[in-house]
Write a protein that holds these residues in place. Structure first.
Motif, PDB file in Angstrom:
ATOM      1  N   ILE A 248     -26.341 -20.095  18.907  1.00 13.56           N
ATOM      2  CA  ILE A 248     -25.480 -20.785  17.948  1.00 13.56           C
ATOM      3  C   ILE A 248     -26.167 -22.044  17.418  1.00 13.56           C
ATOM      4  O   ILE A 248     -26.075 -22.366  16.228  1.00 13.56           O
ATOM      5  CB  ILE A 248     -24.103 -21.117  18.567  1.00 13.56           C
TER       6      ILE A 248
ATOM      7  N   GLU B 267     -29.386 -22.457  17.061  1.00 17.34           N
ATOM      8  CA  GLU B 267     -30.389 -21.974  16.108  1.00 17.34           C
ATOM      9  C   GLU B 267     -29.735 -21.612  14.771  1.00 17.34           C
ATOM     10  O   GLU B 267     -30.216 -21.978  13.707  1.00 17.34           O
ATOM     11  CB  GLU B 267     -31.121 -20.754  16.674  1.00 17.34           C
ATOM     12  N   TRP B 268     -28.624 -20.900  14.830  1.00 19.98           N
ATOM     13  CA  TRP B 268     -27.907 -20.531  13.609  1.00 19.98           C
ATOM     14  C   TRP B 268     -27.393 -21.774  12.885  1.00 19.98           C
ATOM     15  O   TRP B 268     -27.419 -21.832  11.667  1.00 19.98           O
ATOM     16  CB  TRP B 268     -26.752 -19.595  13.915  1.00 19.98           C
TER      17      TRP B 268
ATOM     18  N   ARG C   4     -30.169 -23.388  11.065  1.00 18.77           N
ATOM     19  CA  ARG C   4     -30.630 -22.563   9.954  1.00 18.77           C
ATOM     20  C   ARG C   4     -29.604 -22.460   8.812  1.00 18.77           C
ATOM     21  O   ARG C   4     -29.978 -22.470   7.657  1.00 18.77           O
ATOM     22  CB  ARG C   4     -30.972 -21.164  10.460  1.00 18.77           C
ATOM     23  N   TYR C   5     -28.309 -22.347   9.147  1.00 21.25           N
ATOM     24  CA  TYR C   5     -27.310 -21.985   8.135  1.00 21.25           C
ATOM     25  C   TYR C   5     -26.240 -23.039   7.853  1.00 21.25           C
ATOM     26  O   TYR C   5     -25.433 -22.847   6.946  1.00 21.25           O
ATOM     27  CB  TYR C   5     -26.604 -20.689   8.545  1.00 21.25           C
TER      28      TYR C   5
ATOM     29  N   PHE D 292     -18.725 -22.782  13.320  1.00 22.85           N
ATOM     30  CA  PHE D 292     -19.647 -22.528  14.423  1.00 22.85           C
ATOM     31  C   PHE D 292     -18.918 -22.460  15.766  1.00 22.85           C
ATOM     32  O   PHE D 292     -19.357 -21.746  16.669  1.00 22.85           O
ATOM     33  CB  PHE D 292     -20.788 -23.546  14.410  1.00 22.85           C
TER      34      PHE D 292
ATOM     35  N   SER E 275     -26.319  -9.606   8.919  1.00 23.19           N
ATOM     36  CA  SER E 275     -27.134 -10.740   9.352  1.00 23.19           C
ATOM     37  C   SER E 275     -26.212 -11.840   9.867  1.00 23.19           C
ATOM     38  O   SER E 275     -25.032 -11.895   9.502  1.00 23.19           O
ATOM     39  CB  SER E 275     -27.963 -11.267   8.169  1.00 23.19           C
ATOM     40  N   PRO E 276     -26.730 -12.725  10.692  1.00 23.24           N
ATOM     41  CA  PRO E 276     -25.908 -13.859  11.140  1.00 23.24           C
ATOM     42  C   PRO E 276     -25.382 -14.670   9.968  1.00 23.24           C
ATOM     43  O   PRO E 276     -24.245 -15.134   9.985  1.00 23.24           O
ATOM     44  CB  PRO E 276     -26.867 -14.693  11.997  1.00 23.24           C
ATOM     45  N   LYS E 277     -26.177 -14.812   8.923  1.00 16.82           N
ATOM     46  CA  LYS E 277     -25.783 -15.593   7.751  1.00 16.82           C
ATOM     47  C   LYS E 277     -24.532 -15.000   7.101  1.00 16.82           C
ATOM     48  O   LYS E 277     -23.574 -15.729   6.812  1.00 16.82           O
ATOM     49  CB  LYS E 277     -26.937 -15.627   6.755  1.00 16.82           C
TER      50      LYS E 277
ATOM     51  N   LEU F  56     -21.495 -15.471   9.348  1.00 13.58           N
ATOM     52  CA  LEU F  56     -21.004 -16.850   9.296  1.00 13.58           C
ATOM     53  C   LEU F  56     -20.259 -17.126   7.995  1.00 13.58           C
ATOM     54  O   LEU F  56     -19.238 -17.824   7.995  1.00 13.58           O
ATOM     55  CB  LEU F  56     -22.159 -17.834   9.487  1.00 13.58           C
TER      56      LEU F  56
END
Length: 171
Positions: free
Chosen positions: A7, A9-10, A13-14, A39, A54-56, A59
């Motif tokens: 989380i 890292e995400w 990144r996002y 988050f 994708s995680p993006k 989210l």
């Protein structure tokens, strides 16, 4: 990798993309709280995340659901907001305008306000495709739409924006 590390890292990144989504989707109030809530929800629901997207995009889906929930709350409490706004205008406006947050040029403020005035489906697709530059496929996943719907809604949204902006933009 642990849940916390993933989380984190995400988030690194996002979070900016999610932040910008909320700015354009909901205005400037409580944006940091909304990003944090996305988050937190992602952390709680990480076991439900499937690598089908994708995680993006996952989210973004969480962010959109949160925005929809907040819109519902606002509609239920709209009379309270109107009373607060009346008090604020009587006591001097405490609500900051977007350019105070972003130091936007005049034409960007006009565009920002035009995006905020779009219906939510148009606003969502404009934010994802036009501002955050997601692909048609990524936008379709995030919105849970077919790619053809993303294309057609984005086209209609751009026309609506052009109309709101007095037809001076090409798009």
């Amino acid at each position: 990798m642990t849940k916390n590390e993933l989380i984190t890292e995400w988030f690194n990144r996002y979070s900016d993309d999610i932040y910008h989504y909320f700015i354009y989707r909901m205005g400037t109030m409580d944006v940091d709280d909304y990003v944090q809530d996305v988050f937190v929800r992602a952390m709680k629901g990480l076991d439900k995340f499937q690598d089908l997207s994708s995680p993006k995009t996952w989210l973004y889906r969480i962010a959109m659901n949160l925005a929809i929930d907040e819109d519902r709350k606002k509609r239920r409490n709209s009379w309270r907001q109107k009373a607060l706004q009346m008090n604020a205008s009587l006591e001097g406006n405490h609500f900051q305008r977007p350019e105070q947050y972003f130091d936007l040029r005049e034409n960007n403020v006009e565009l920002y306000n035009a995006i905020l005035s779009l219906k939510s489906s148009y606003r969502d697709v404009v934010i994802l495709r036009g501002i955050n530059e997601l692909s048609v496929t990524e936008s379709a996943i995030a919105l849970d739409w077919k790619e053809s719907k993303v294309r057609s809604t984005y086209h209609r949204a751009k026309l609506a924006l052009q109309k709101k902006l007095g037809g001076e933009r090409n798009g």
